[in-house]
Scaffold this motif. Sequence first.
Motif, PDB file in Angstrom:
ATOM      1  N   PHE A 367       0.866  -1.177   0.000  1.00  0.00           N
ATOM      2  CA  PHE A 367       0.000   0.000   0.000  1.00  0.00           C
ATOM      3  C   PHE A 367       0.899   1.223   0.000  1.00  0.00           C
ATOM      4  O   PHE A 367       1.644   1.459   0.952  1.00  0.00           O
ATOM      5  N   SER A 368       0.871   1.999  -1.066  1.00  0.00           N
ATOM      6  CA  SER A 368       1.813   3.101  -1.239  1.00  0.00           C
ATOM      7  C   SER A 368       1.673   4.144  -0.132  1.00  0.00           C
ATOM      8  O   SER A 368       0.559   4.551   0.223  1.00  0.00           O
ATOM      9  N   GLN A 369       2.817   4.567   0.396  1.00  0.00           N
ATOM     10  CA  GLN A 369       2.828   5.618   1.406  1.00  0.00           C
ATOM     11  C   GLN A 369       2.844   7.008   0.778  1.00  0.00           C
ATOM     12  O   GLN A 369       2.719   8.000   1.501  1.00  0.00           O
ATOM     13  N   GLY A 370       3.007   7.099  -0.533  1.00  0.00           N
ATOM     14  CA  GLY A 370       3.094   8.397  -1.175  1.00  0.00           C
ATOM     15  C   GLY A 370       4.464   9.022  -0.965  1.00  0.00           C
ATOM     16  O   GLY A 370       5.413   8.365  -0.533  1.00  0.00           O
ATOM     17  N   GLN A 371       4.574  10.307  -1.263  1.00  0.00           N
ATOM     18  CA  GLN A 371       5.834  11.030  -1.144  1.00  0.00           C
ATOM     19  C   GLN A 371       5.773  12.002   0.030  1.00  0.00           C
ATOM     20  O   GLN A 371       4.783  12.705   0.203  1.00  0.00           O
ATOM     21  N   ASN A 372       6.844  12.033   0.811  1.00  0.00           N
ATOM     22  CA  ASN A 372       6.911  12.917   1.972  1.00  0.00           C
ATOM     23  C   ASN A 372       7.576  14.230   1.566  1.00  0.00           C
ATOM     24  O   ASN A 372       8.769  14.258   1.260  1.00  0.00           O
ATOM     25  N   PRO A 373       6.833  15.333   1.563  1.00  0.00           N
ATOM     26  CA  PRO A 373       7.445  16.621   1.199  1.00  0.00           C
ATOM     27  C   PRO A 373       8.454  17.123   2.225  1.00  0.00           C
ATOM     28  O   PRO A 373       9.294  17.967   1.899  1.00  0.00           O
ATOM     29  N   VAL A 374       8.387  16.628   3.463  1.00  0.00           N
ATOM     30  CA  VAL A 374       9.311  17.059   4.512  1.00  0.00           C
ATOM     31  C   VAL A 374      10.579  16.215   4.421  1.00  0.00           C
ATOM     32  O   VAL A 374      10.515  14.980   4.396  1.00  0.00           O
ATOM     33  N   GLN A 375      11.732  16.853   4.396  1.00  0.00           N
ATOM     34  CA  GLN A 375      12.996  16.148   4.212  1.00  0.00           C
ATOM     35  C   GLN A 375      13.670  15.780   5.536  1.00  0.00           C
ATOM     36  O   GLN A 375      14.650  15.038   5.539  1.00  0.00           O
ATOM     37  N   LYS A 376      13.187  16.287   6.635  1.00  0.00           N
ATOM     38  CA  LYS A 376      13.831  16.058   7.935  1.00  0.00           C
ATOM     39  C   LYS A 376      13.641  14.609   8.377  1.00  0.00           C
ATOM     40  O   LYS A 376      12.515  14.102   8.437  1.00  0.00           O
ATOM     41  N   VAL A 377      14.760  13.940   8.685  1.00  0.00           N
ATOM     42  CA  VAL A 377      14.749  12.544   9.135  1.00  0.00           C
ATOM     43  C   VAL A 377      15.705  12.421  10.313  1.00  0.00           C
ATOM     44  O   VAL A 377      16.824  12.936  10.272  1.00  0.00           O
ATOM     45  N   ILE A 378      15.273  11.741  11.380  1.00  0.00           N
ATOM     46  CA  ILE A 378      16.150  11.514  12.526  1.00  0.00           C
ATOM     47  C   ILE A 378      16.457  10.021  12.638  1.00  0.00           C
ATOM     48  O   ILE A 378      15.669   9.183  12.189  1.00  0.00           O
ATOM     49  N   PRO A 379      17.600   9.645  13.230  1.00  0.00           N
ATOM     50  CA  PRO A 379      17.821   8.233  13.552  1.00  0.00           C
ATOM     51  C   PRO A 379      16.732   7.765  14.512  1.00  0.00           C
ATOM     52  O   PRO A 379      16.391   8.469  15.465  1.00  0.00           O
ATOM     53  N   VAL A 380      16.189   6.582  14.279  1.00  0.00           N
ATOM     54  CA  VAL A 380      14.988   6.153  15.003  1.00  0.00           C
ATOM     55  C   VAL A 380      15.184   6.145  16.520  1.00  0.00           C
ATOM     56  O   VAL A 380      14.262   6.465  17.284  1.00  0.00           O
ATOM     57  N   ALA A 381      16.370   5.813  16.995  1.00  0.00           N
ATOM     58  CA  ALA A 381      16.594   5.690  18.432  1.00  0.00           C
ATOM     59  C   ALA A 381      16.860   7.023  19.111  1.00  0.00           C
ATOM     60  O   ALA A 381      17.100   7.068  20.317  1.00  0.00           O
ATOM     61  N   ARG A 382      16.820   8.124  18.374  1.00  0.00           N
ATOM     62  CA  ARG A 382      17.106   9.434  18.949  1.00  0.00           C
ATOM     63  C   ARG A 382      15.844  10.261  19.181  1.00  0.00           C
ATOM     64  O   ARG A 382      15.890  11.473  19.322  1.00  0.00           O
ATOM     65  N   VAL A 383      14.693   9.581  19.268  1.00  0.00           N
ATOM     66  CA  VAL A 383      13.442  10.313  19.457  1.00  0.00           C
ATOM     67  C   VAL A 383      13.412  11.041  20.795  1.00  0.00           C
ATOM     68  O   VAL A 383      12.897  12.157  20.903  1.00  0.00           O
ATOM     69  N   GLY A 384      13.992  10.456  21.832  1.00  0.00           N
ATOM     70  CA  GLY A 384      14.034  11.134  23.128  1.00  0.00           C
ATOM     71  C   GLY A 384      14.836  12.413  23.067  1.00  0.00           C
ATOM     72  O   GLY A 384      14.416  13.462  23.579  1.00  0.00           O
ATOM     73  N   SER A 721      28.671   8.636  16.613  1.00  0.00           N
ATOM     74  CA  SER A 721      28.262   9.728  15.729  1.00  0.00           C
ATOM     75  C   SER A 721      27.894   9.214  14.346  1.00  0.00           C
ATOM     76  O   SER A 721      27.185   9.894  13.606  1.00  0.00           O
ATOM     77  N   LEU A 722      28.371   8.033  13.977  1.00  0.00           N
ATOM     78  CA  LEU A 722      28.052   7.493  12.661  1.00  0.00           C
ATOM     79  C   LEU A 722      26.679   6.850  12.649  1.00  0.00           C
ATOM     80  O   LEU A 722      25.825   7.207  11.852  1.00  0.00           O
ATOM     81  N   GLY A 723      26.428   5.903  13.531  1.00  0.00           N
ATOM     82  CA  GLY A 723      25.199   5.122  13.468  1.00  0.00           C
ATOM     83  C   GLY A 723      24.050   5.663  14.280  1.00  0.00           C
ATOM     84  O   GLY A 723      22.891   5.502  13.911  1.00  0.00           O
ATOM     85  N   GLN A 724      24.324   6.275  15.433  1.00  0.00           N
ATOM     86  CA  GLN A 724      23.297   6.812  16.325  1.00  0.00           C
ATOM     87  C   GLN A 724      22.192   5.792  16.606  1.00  0.00           C
ATOM     88  O   GLN A 724      21.022   6.141  16.781  1.00  0.00           O
ATOM     89  N   GLY A 725      22.575   4.499  16.653  1.00  0.00           N
ATOM     90  CA  GLY A 725      21.601   3.470  17.006  1.00  0.00           C
ATOM     91  C   GLY A 725      21.409   3.390  18.502  1.00  0.00           C
ATOM     92  O   GLY A 725      21.994   4.153  19.277  1.00  0.00           O
ATOM     93  N   CYS A 726      20.570   2.467  18.936  1.00  0.00           N
ATOM     94  CA  CYS A 726      20.315   2.331  20.370  1.00  0.00           C
ATOM     95  C   CYS A 726      21.455   1.546  21.024  1.00  0.00           C
ATOM     96  O   CYS A 726      22.112   0.726  20.388  1.00  0.00           O
ATOM     97  N   SER A 727      21.663   1.824  22.309  1.00  0.00           N
ATOM     98  CA  SER A 727      22.745   1.187  23.075  1.00  0.00           C
ATOM     99  C   SER A 727      22.185   0.395  24.244  1.00  0.00           C
ATOM    100  O   SER A 727      22.638   0.515  25.376  1.00  0.00           O
ATOM    101  N   ALA A 728      21.182  -0.433  23.953  1.00  0.00           N
ATOM    102  CA  ALA A 728      20.477  -1.141  25.016  1.00  0.00           C
ATOM    103  C   ALA A 728      21.371  -2.051  25.837  1.00  0.00           C
ATOM    104  O   ALA A 728      21.131  -2.268  27.026  1.00  0.00           O
ATOM    105  N   HIS A 729      22.417  -2.609  25.221  1.00  0.00           N
ATOM    106  CA  HIS A 729      23.252  -3.582  25.929  1.00  0.00           C
ATOM    107  C   HIS A 729      24.464  -2.939  26.593  1.00  0.00           C
ATOM    108  O   HIS A 729      25.395  -3.651  26.989  1.00  0.00           O
TER     109      HIS A 729
END
Length: 738
Positions: A367-384, A721-729
């Motif tokens: 199911f197509s999500q369409g095109q996002n006109p907003v270009q801002k993207v954050i690493p998923v684990a940096r929402v806090g 600084s490269l991956g900005q993934g989560c550090s759960a462990h």
Amino acid sequence: MTSSHWGAFEVDVRDGRIVGTRPFSEDPCPSAIPEILPKAVHHPTRVARPSVRRGWLENRDKTGRGSDTYVELPWDEALDIAAAEIARVRETHGNEAIFGGSYGWGSAGRFHHAQSQVHRFLNATGGYVASFGSYSTGCAQAIMPHVFGVPFLNLNYEHQDGWHTIAAHTETLVMFGGVNPKNSQVSMGGVTRHETAGWFETFASKGMRCINIGPQRSDAPDGCEWVPLRPGSDTALMLALAYVLEAENLTDQDFVARCTTGFDRFRPYLMGETDGTSKSPDWAAPLCGVDPETIRSLARRMAATRTLITVAWSLQRAEHGEQPFWMSAVLAAMLGQIGLPGGGVGYGYGAIGGVGKSFKGLTGVTFSQGQNPVQKVIPVARVGDMLRHPGQAYAFNGRRETYPDIRLVYWAGGNPFHHHQDLNALHDAWQRPETIIVNEPWWTATAKRADIVFPATTPYEREDIGRSNLDDYLFYMPQLISPVGEARDDYVIFAGLAERLGVGATFTEGRGADEWLRLLYDEYRQKTQQQGVDVPDFETLKDQNWVRLPIHKDGPNRTLFAPFREDPEASPLPTPSGKIEIFSEVIDSFGYDDCPGHPVWLPPSEWLGTATHRAPLHLVSPQPGDKLHSQLESALADEEGARPETIVIHPVDAGQRKIKTGDLVRVFNDRGACRARALVSIDISQGVVALPTGAWFGDPGGNIDMDGNPNVLTRDVGTSSLGQGCSAHTALVDIAPL
């Protein structure tokens, strides 16, 4: 019969209620997870009606999230309020003030896929701030394209050896982080035949030597050798293995010269010529807890036999998680077996049920999500961090970005108060947006912290098509029961909001859910026919319920790396050099101290090497075995003795604290505390404790989490600084009897 994240199963319905489930007859090792489904679907924690938080409704108060009461409203009134609020934020602050939160698994149902639904809706209304990657693999998704040139998930699913190839050719299987059949119960979009455990029985019968390197024996099937390893030290061990190869002239110099770039920049570091510290087994032993002779013996065997190195996704969910993933590729390159069947390196085997299976790739039902006109993207684990620090600059994969000023969060699909780290800190950050809207079947911790909650259906209350690119089954998923309470499909919810916002035609294109389902399936059927695979028409599939597609590859698969190995010039990798990048000029140009131009040993800020009397134990938080993430938790938590969650502890550590199996304990550090029930076991390394994720987060602040959610203890910091993934462990804790 229907499909799910954890497999296919038959469903018994009586008087409009799901009363039981039975395994699919073609599944050799079905998961027990569906057994809890009847209780979960009809559980009192279902969101019954549209609900608005009282403090927000009366005066737009932001501070009561997690503790306030809710007012139930009619659907039309609730939709009017939500649409008006979305319009207000768009008009006042712009679409860059809206975060489209849908970190969640791809559902088995392809049309009613929450992430596709919410993103399509937000795109129709002008766009939203999106996120990159996943908590499972975000760090690897950033680093590995620099090394091999292909997206990391494509590497996992399309370019690694399948189980048949491994069984036919591998002599030594070296598993960093293990290969756990428990985790392979589930897979994005569904896994119909659970085969991981069966393959390890095959490996044993063939005499393959399987070596589990990690803190828990249980991270690999019975019969595998166990090399206990301190969490966070995998890179040190890999470096020591590489040192032995180079010091004893076991490096495949021809492969390194033909197929890699940058070994000349890496070798001086490995041998200690640049920093005065050779990365020898004697250097690594006190860091990783493996004695030097074991390291030497393992390196020699890896060089003398057809060896496949596997790396669990869990290794990159830690500070400097980029390093073990990159270093494993370097180690495999030095062995010279990349591109040989059953040799080289692979990632994520056992992480989900689909990795290791080999299929002819087919176009999916999408199911197509369409095109996002907003270009801002954050690493998923940096929402806090995003919510806490609007406007703050941060580094990510060579870019310098700033966090947007989020005023409205719309979340559908996923529970951030399950998978995020340092949940007490996230709770505080969650108070900052002006409005939070959630579509959710159950009153999860996220729903309890929303301002507007729309009750959503579960997959058993709607019609859909079940299909995954990691599976060879196609399912018609019938609506088994009527929606519970006043629940509505996400599509219907978003169609109602879109109509109120003047973009109804853009979102629905004039179609109802049933019309979309048939259209998407017809498009899928046409594309599969073009690829040489016939699938039944919609009505036939509906009558049959399911079909097994003729796309399974039983023989050895030819990976991306086979033609590259044979002729790197004719079949280059899509890296800047066309080769495996042992040293990356691109990464080096970023100038990151925490991720330089080649793999290095960078100790985490919290691990046994920095343990103190206040926090002497290293906490790992594996996936649960009784569900997917936190799904179905409400019903599981009702089972007698099921909560608090069980924490595994070594006998020496337990004895020092006078803890016995079955005791209730307090697990704590400066970030928070939770209850758990102790299990004393010799199958975990001394100094390490393991507490599975999945218990729903309870009270915020300094109170103890009563059910045992480990993410009240984990650190909310990026991998680098490269991956900005989560550090759960990356977390130290202590334990005391209650």
